[in-house]
Design a protein around this motif. Structure first.
Motif, PDB file in Angstrom:
ATOM      1  N   ARG A 112       0.860  -1.180   0.000  1.00 26.21           N
ATOM      2  CA  ARG A 112       0.000   0.000   0.000  1.00 26.21           C
ATOM      3  C   ARG A 112       0.905   1.242   0.000  1.00 26.21           C
ATOM      4  NH1 ARG A 112      -5.270  -0.027   1.145  1.00 26.21           N
ATOM      5  NH2 ARG A 112      -5.057  -2.136   1.975  1.00 26.21           N
ATOM      6  N   LEU A 113       0.712   2.153  -0.973  1.00 27.73           N
ATOM      7  CA  LEU A 113       1.641   3.263  -1.124  1.00 27.73           C
ATOM      8  C   LEU A 113       0.973   4.478  -1.756  1.00 27.73           C
ATOM      9  CD1 LEU A 113       3.900   2.660  -4.250  1.00 27.73           C
ATOM     10  CD2 LEU A 113       1.885   1.289  -3.758  1.00 27.73           C
TER      11      LEU A 113
ATOM     12  N   VAL B 278       3.886 -12.967  -6.442  1.00 27.91           N
ATOM     13  CA  VAL B 278       3.200 -11.868  -7.129  1.00 27.91           C
ATOM     14  C   VAL B 278       3.147 -10.665  -6.194  1.00 27.91           C
ATOM     15  CG1 VAL B 278       1.828 -13.399  -8.566  1.00 27.91           C
ATOM     16  CG2 VAL B 278       0.944 -12.668  -6.339  1.00 27.91           C
ATOM     17  N   ILE B 279       3.109  -9.479  -6.789  1.00 27.72           N
ATOM     18  CA  ILE B 279       3.051  -8.256  -5.988  1.00 27.72           C
ATOM     19  C   ILE B 279       1.894  -7.404  -6.487  1.00 27.72           C
ATOM     20  CG2 ILE B 279       4.237  -6.113  -5.391  1.00 27.72           C
ATOM     21  CD1 ILE B 279       6.837  -7.571  -5.427  1.00 27.72           C
ATOM     22  N   HIS B 280       1.018  -7.016  -5.540  1.00 24.72           N
ATOM     23  CA  HIS B 280      -0.098  -6.122  -5.826  1.00 24.72           C
ATOM     24  C   HIS B 280       0.208  -4.769  -5.206  1.00 24.72           C
ATOM     25  CE1 HIS B 280      -3.126  -9.228  -7.144  1.00 24.72           C
ATOM     26  NE2 HIS B 280      -2.219 -10.002  -6.558  1.00 24.72           N
ATOM     27  N   LEU B 281       0.044  -3.702  -5.977  1.00 22.35           N
ATOM     28  CA  LEU B 281       0.213  -2.344  -5.478  1.00 22.35           C
ATOM     29  C   LEU B 281      -1.160  -1.735  -5.227  1.00 22.35           C
ATOM     30  CD1 LEU B 281       3.020  -0.970  -7.843  1.00 22.35           C
ATOM     31  CD2 LEU B 281       3.261  -2.189  -5.659  1.00 22.35           C
ATOM     32  N   ILE B 282      -1.350  -1.207  -4.018  1.00 23.67           N
ATOM     33  CA  ILE B 282      -2.588  -0.513  -3.674  1.00 23.67           C
ATOM     34  C   ILE B 282      -2.263   0.974  -3.619  1.00 23.67           C
ATOM     35  CG2 ILE B 282      -4.526  -0.370  -2.082  1.00 23.67           C
ATOM     36  CD1 ILE B 282      -4.116  -3.142  -3.286  1.00 23.67           C
ATOM     37  N   LEU B 283      -2.741   1.728  -4.613  1.00 23.99           N
ATOM     38  CA  LEU B 283      -2.393   3.146  -4.739  1.00 23.99           C
ATOM     39  C   LEU B 283      -3.476   4.033  -4.154  1.00 23.99           C
ATOM     40  CD1 LEU B 283      -1.168   3.026  -8.452  1.00 23.99           C
ATOM     41  CD2 LEU B 283       0.249   3.060  -6.413  1.00 23.99           C
ATOM     42  N   SER B 284      -3.052   4.996  -3.336  1.00 24.54           N
ATOM     43  CA  SER B 284      -3.978   5.994  -2.796  1.00 24.54           C
ATOM     44  C   SER B 284      -4.129   7.118  -3.810  1.00 24.54           C
ATOM     45  CB  SER B 284      -3.454   6.547  -1.464  1.00 24.54           C
ATOM     46  OG  SER B 284      -3.308   5.517  -0.521  1.00 24.54           O
ATOM     47  N   VAL B 285      -5.355   7.336  -4.263  1.00 28.00           N
ATOM     48  CA  VAL B 285      -5.628   8.366  -5.268  1.00 28.00           C
ATOM     49  C   VAL B 285      -6.063   9.641  -4.558  1.00 28.00           C
ATOM     50  CG1 VAL B 285      -6.911   8.890  -7.381  1.00 28.00           C
ATOM     51  CG2 VAL B 285      -6.300   6.536  -6.855  1.00 28.00           C
ATOM     52  N   SER B 286      -5.881  10.790  -5.247  1.00 30.47           N
ATOM     53  CA  SER B 286      -6.118  12.098  -4.627  1.00 30.47           C
ATOM     54  C   SER B 286      -7.546  12.281  -4.145  1.00 30.47           C
ATOM     55  CB  SER B 286      -5.764  13.219  -5.620  1.00 30.47           C
ATOM     56  OG  SER B 286      -6.512  13.065  -6.818  1.00 30.47           O
ATOM     57  N   ASP B 287      -8.533  11.642  -4.785  1.00 28.99           N
ATOM     58  CA  ASP B 287      -9.929  11.837  -4.360  1.00 28.99           C
ATOM     59  C   ASP B 287     -10.303  10.946  -3.183  1.00 28.99           C
ATOM     60  OD1 ASP B 287     -10.001   9.353  -5.487  1.00 28.99           O
ATOM     61  OD2 ASP B 287     -11.515   9.815  -7.024  1.00 28.99           O
ATOM     62  N   GLY B 288      -9.309  10.240  -2.619  1.00 29.01           N
ATOM     63  CA  GLY B 288      -9.578   9.398  -1.461  1.00 29.01           C
ATOM     64  C   GLY B 288      -9.835   7.950  -1.795  1.00 29.01           C
ATOM     65  N   SER B 289     -10.002   7.643  -3.067  1.00 23.54           N
ATOM     66  CA  SER B 289     -10.234   6.258  -3.460  1.00 23.54           C
ATOM     67  C   SER B 289      -8.902   5.520  -3.611  1.00 23.54           C
ATOM     68  CB  SER B 289     -11.020   6.207  -4.768  1.00 23.54           C
ATOM     69  OG  SER B 289     -10.276   6.845  -5.804  1.00 23.54           O
TER      70      SER B 289
END
Length: 639
Positions: free
Chosen positions: A571-572, A596-607
């Protein structure tokens, strides 16, 4: 023929006239105090009284702890006049928590405390007297009789009052004297002569004393056979009998330190650490004890710490002067500057205000390693790299102070004058593992975290038990567990029975330190993996017969050889993407892809957006630790 002169460590003689009228004297050129040429055996017959005066560091610990309590606004306990009946003290000691308690600190003594479970001051007096070569064999007798597992034998009905408090075990010299008085009608003076003769094994005198003892006992109606049995038994015990008044004084100090530890743990631990400020091994032990007791210790901080250990807001504050290669006098000057002119605002403000004669590059680097600058520069790598720049700035500021000139260069505040502030070095931040390794270099042990913290999920999945949880597993019936730790010490020994080398390992996990015995075959096959600083996983058998758990290695493997995770969820923030990619590219060059590697991206609108990286990528524990060290990475989870 004696070839050299030596002086008793604590012996002081007193006479009723000038000493040179009684004994020949000797002046050691290295001392300003004369010494008698007679040894301790002959000074008393020469007419002198001999005393042993002991200087105990523990008394300073107590005084310092009381000072911390007073400074914090607490009520100072009256230890001099306090009774010895606080149940919290005995509850603490009964768990074997003797670290820092006078005379109770060794592992053997702590084991014995847990076995004896003292509940009164008399138990502490007895324990101090028994825990020595010779009388130590009677510890189990004392404990078994105390808890009713063995019958108490008073030797003779008339001796019950003398032996009642020690459950029939002859422990003290005073008991020897009382037995002679009660059974054989000795006077106090005669009883003291008997005690001396027994203690010094004077055969001729003992032969005379035996006749006197038996005749006196017979006159009091004691059978000759019983009297002989008691005399021989008393003679055996008197050879190593302890002076009760001496043991009682020691027990009183033990109780007082136990009282402070049970009722004022923060102040007591601060005092202990203060007195051993330069002893890293002792500091590490006290730090682990603080963790065990849930006593908070705040890391070194140039805007909070003093040169010495202190107590603030219910926590021990780590001493700046306890950081390696840091001068105590320099830290005292730093603390005085902070008190006089307020907290340091940033690294430049710090450099402008300190005396460069007291702080060199090495000092600044170790303060950065220890995290002392975290409150003004959280990036330790940058603070470390700035040491040379800061030294130059400090020297320039001192030059201007010396010449009373204002800098021609503008600072951040032109109206206030000051030096031009250069740009701090642009260096990659340390990973979590690097940060802890550097902290270890400066402090001597892990203070703010542990190298295995980042691998807790993986260790849990593999069934690893931290040492703090081991007693619960044993209580549930476990006889073997899987453990993991960083090697702190490796002490190799040679077995007297086989002639082969074995080792005691001291390991550290996130919950504390523990020792593991490594047998010769295991040591030979695993020696390369057991270097100090290495992380290992150990399958260990457990021996809990002595109440203190003992661990024996059945299998050892380097933690870096542990299987990789099936996958990672990282998560980044979006800003961290490039750094994460760079870390993974470097890892792929040295390790094969296994997950396997999953990236969880924090987007500017909070999603959030989830992205699976293509292909199989390295997911080993070192890779996990490296990803956690990237700025902007919030978490790394196993999947």
């Amino acid at each position: 023929m004696l070839r050299n002169a030596s002086t008793h460590a604590a012996g002081v003689v007193i006479g009723d006239r000038p000493l040179d009228e009684l004994v020949p004297l000797y002046q050691d050129p290295r001392s300003d105090m004369p010494a008698t040429q007679f040894n301790m055996k002959w000074v008393e017959p020469a007419g002198l009284v001999k005393f042993d005066f002991l200087g105990l560091k523990t008394l300073t610990v107590i005084a310092r702890a009381l000072g911390y309590i007073e400074k914090a606004g607490g009520k100072i306990p009256d230890l001099e006049n306090a009774s010895f009946d606080d149940p919290k003290v005995y509850e603490l000691l009964s768990t074997g928590a003797g670290i820092g308690v006078f005379q109770m600190e060794s592992s053997g003594m702590r084991d014995t405390l847990a076995k004896m479970k003292p509940d009164k001051i008399e138990d502490l007096i007895a324990l101090i007297s028994l825990y020595r070569p010779g009388p130590m064999k009677n510890i189990d007798v004392y404990v078994d009789r105390k808890f009713g597992r063995a019958e108490v034998d008073y030797l003779h009905p008339d001796l019950k009052t003398v032996l009642d408090e020690t459950y029939g075990v002859i422990i003290y010299q005073e008991q020897v004297m009382q037995i002679a008085q009660i059974l054989s009608g000795y006077s106090l003076g005669e009883a003291d002569l008997l005690r001396r003769a027994m203690g010094k094994k004077q055969k001729d005198e003992m032969a005379r004393q035996k006749v006197r003892f038996l005749e006196g006992a017979e006159a009091k109606g004691v059978s000759r056979g019983k009297a002989e049995y008691i005399f021989e038994l008393v003679n055996e015990f008197a050879g190593y009998g302890f002076n009760k008044s001496h043991a009682a004084a020691y027990a009183a100090i033990a109780y007082r330190t136990g009282y402070l530890k049970a009722n004022h743990p923060v102040e007591f631990l601060a005092a202990l650490m203060s007195l051993d400020r330069s002893n890293v091994e002792k500091l590490a032990v006290f730090f682990q004890e603080a963790r065990r007791m849930d006593t908070p210790i705040r890391p070194p901080d140039i805007n909070l710490s003093e040169a010495d250990f202190s107590v603030k807001d219910g926590a021990v504050v780590y001493a700046l002067g306890a950081v390696r290669n840091v001068s105590l006098s320099a830290m005292e000057a730093l603390a005085e500057e902070r008190k006089a002119n307020g907290p340091f605002r940033d690294l430049f403000d710090f450099a402008e205000r300190v005396d460069p004669k007291l702080l060199n590059k090495r000092t600044l680097e170790n303060l950065a390693r220890a995290g002392a600058f975290d409150s003004i520069e959280p990036d330790r790598a940058r603070a470390f790299a700035a040491a040379e720049t800061l030294c130059a700035m400090a020297n320039k500021a001192q030059e201007e102070r010396d010449t009373a000139q204002v800098s021609l260069f503008g600072g951040a505040d032109p109206d206030a004058g000051g030096l031009a502030r250069p740009k701090l070095p642009d260096v990659p931040p340390w990973t979590a593992t690097q940060r802890l390794d550097e902290e270890l270099t400066a402090i001597g042990y892990y203070l703010s975290g542990h190298p295995l913290d980042d691998q807790a999920d993986m260790l849990a999945r593999r069934g690893v038990v931290f040492v703090a949880d081991a007693p619960d597993r044993v209580a549930d019936g476990a006889s073997a567990i899987r453990m993991a730790g960083v090697v702190r010490r490796r002490q190799e020994r040679v077995s007297q029975r086989t002639g082969k080398r074995f080792a005691w390992l001291t390991l550290s996990d996130p919950s504390g330190e523990f020792e593991v015995l490594v047998n010769p075959d295991m040591l030979q096959s695993s020696r390369d993996a057991l270097e100090v600083g290495a992380s290992v996983m150990i399958s260990a058998s457990i021996d809990d017969k002595e109440e203190q758990l003992r661990f024996f290695a059945d299998n050892i493997e380097a933690l870096e050889d542990a299987p990789a995770a099936a996958g990672l969820k990282v998560r980044l923030n979006v800003d961290a993407l490039e750094s994460v990619k760079a870390r993974l590219d470097r890892a792929a060059d040295s390790a094969k892809g296994e997950g396997v590697i999953h990236l969880i991206l924090s987007v500017s609108d909070g999603s959030e957006a989830e992205l699976r990286l293509p292909g199989r990528l390295p997911t080993t524990p070192p890779v996990q630790a490296a990803l956690r060290g990237v700025k902007g990475v919030e978490s790394v989870e196993l999947i």
